[in-house]
Motif scaffolding. Structure first.
Motif, short mmCIF file in Angstrom:
data_model
loop_
_atom_site.label_atom_id
_atom_site.label_comp_id
_atom_site.label_asym_id
_atom_site.label_seq_id
_atom_site.Cartn_x
_atom_site.Cartn_y
_atom_site.Cartn_z
N GLY A 132 65.97 34.70 16.30
CA GLY A 132 67.07 34.08 15.57
C GLY A 132 67.79 33.00 16.37
N PRO A 133 68.31 33.34 17.57
CA PRO A 133 68.97 32.30 18.37
C PRO A 133 68.04 31.15 18.75
CG PRO A 133 69.59 34.46 19.15
CD PRO A 133 68.50 34.68 18.16
N ILE A 134 66.79 31.46 19.05
CA ILE A 134 65.85 30.40 19.42
C ILE A 134 65.65 29.43 18.25
CG2 ILE A 134 63.43 29.92 19.95
CD1 ILE A 134 63.42 32.39 21.71
N MET A 135 65.53 29.94 17.03
CA MET A 135 65.39 29.08 15.85
C MET A 135 66.62 28.22 15.64
SD MET A 135 62.53 29.29 14.10
CE MET A 135 61.06 30.33 13.94
N ALA A 136 67.80 28.78 15.85
CA ALA A 136 69.04 28.02 15.66
C ALA A 136 69.14 26.89 16.67
CB ALA A 136 70.24 28.95 15.76
N VAL A 137 68.84 27.21 17.95
CA VAL A 137 68.89 26.16 18.98
C VAL A 137 67.82 25.11 18.71
CG1 VAL A 137 68.65 25.73 21.44
CG2 VAL A 137 69.88 27.74 20.67
N ALA A 138 66.67 25.54 18.24
CA ALA A 138 65.59 24.59 17.95
C ALA A 138 65.98 23.63 16.83
CB ALA A 138 64.31 25.36 17.58
N MET A 139 66.65 24.13 15.81
CA MET A 139 67.10 23.26 14.73
C MET A 139 68.13 22.25 15.22
SD MET A 139 67.37 25.87 11.47
CE MET A 139 67.91 24.58 10.38
N ALA A 140 69.08 22.71 16.06
CA ALA A 140 70.07 21.77 16.62
C ALA A 140 69.40 20.73 17.49
CB ALA A 140 71.12 22.56 17.42
N SER A 141 68.39 21.17 18.25
CA SER A 141 67.66 20.22 19.09
C SER A 141 66.89 19.21 18.23
CB SER A 141 66.69 20.97 20.00
OG SER A 141 65.90 20.07 20.74
N GLY A 142 66.33 19.66 17.12
CA GLY A 142 65.62 18.75 16.23
C GLY A 142 66.54 17.70 15.61
#
Length: 244
Positions: A141-151
């Motif tokens: 969950g946190p990894i997906m959220a950070v990945a979206m912000a990075s995208g």
């Protein structure tokens, strides 16, 4: 003999005088009628209804020519107004099929969406790989959220660079401001669709040496491209606004 000839000649002279006075009265009345008609604003069709006597009489002839020129001017004005109305005709409603048939708008929306896809995918997959390699304890969950912000961040950075060094040639402040004004709805839709498909196919694992990962990446990128495309087309066609 003489009185009878005199009487006959007098009768003929009387008839001739009466005919002349009658013609004069008819001509005068025709001119008056033509004056009355030409004092009103007449169109091209109305000027054609004037009598032949009125057209060729000195006064009415001038009136007729002036009315004809006024009618031509009014016709030019009407045609100009018609052209203006045609050029300012509103676009069809989004609920109609005609609204979605502009190929040039589809091509432009496709280019804008592809640029957004490149920026979002590069930042998304890079963040997912980095966090899974060095911070696996964070969870999916946190990894997906950070990945979206990075995208989102890499998409804006890429757009800033393209606006600075591309055909637009904007200064850095203007390029950054334009990139920051991109549609967040479009980018969030792309990120969400892409990550959901990727998580469904690979569980969120980034393994560059696995063919299954690359197949899932191509599938998720295709879904991420198609998800916001209709919205980008709608904004571009209806409001003249692009996501890039």
């Amino acid at each position: 003999m003489l009185p009878s000839i005199t009487t006959a000649r007098f009768a003929r002279m009387s008839r001739t005088s009466a005919l002349r006075s009658g013609c004069y009265a008819i001509t005068r009345s025709t001119v008056e009628i033509s004056r009355f008609r030409t004092q009103k604003p007449l169109g091209a069709a109305s000027t054609l209804r004037l009598s032949p006597f009125a057209r060729f009489s000195p006064v009415a002839g001038c009136r007729w020519h002036s009315c004809k020129s006024e009618a031509s001017k009014s016709g030019e004005t009407k045609s100009a107004e018609t052209r203006t109305c045609k050029s300012q005709s509103p676009s069809p409603s989004p609920s109609s099929l005609q609204f979605w048939t502009s190929m040039s708008t589809w091509r432009r929306a496709g280019v804008n969406t592809f640029r957004c896809l490149v920026g979002c995918t590069s930042g998304d997959f890079s963040a997912m790989w980095f966090l899974q390699m060095f911070y696996p304890e964070l969870g999916v969950g946190p990894i997906m959220a950070v990945a979206m912000a990075s995208g989102l961040t890499t998409s804006m950075l890429l757009e800033t660079v393209l606006l600075r060094f591309g055909r637009d040639g904007l200064p850095w402040p203007a390029a950054a401001k334009t990139a920051a004004g991109m549609s967040l709805i479009s980018m969030l839709t792309m990120e969400a669709a892409q990550n959901m498909v990727d998580y469904h196919l690979t569980g969120g694992a980034v393994t560059f040496d696995s063919p299954a990962f690359w197949a899932a990446a191509v599938t998720s990128m295709s879904v991420g491209f198609l998800a916001p495309l209709p919205y980008n087309y709608l904004r571009l066609r209806k409001y003249g606004k692009a996501c890039h």
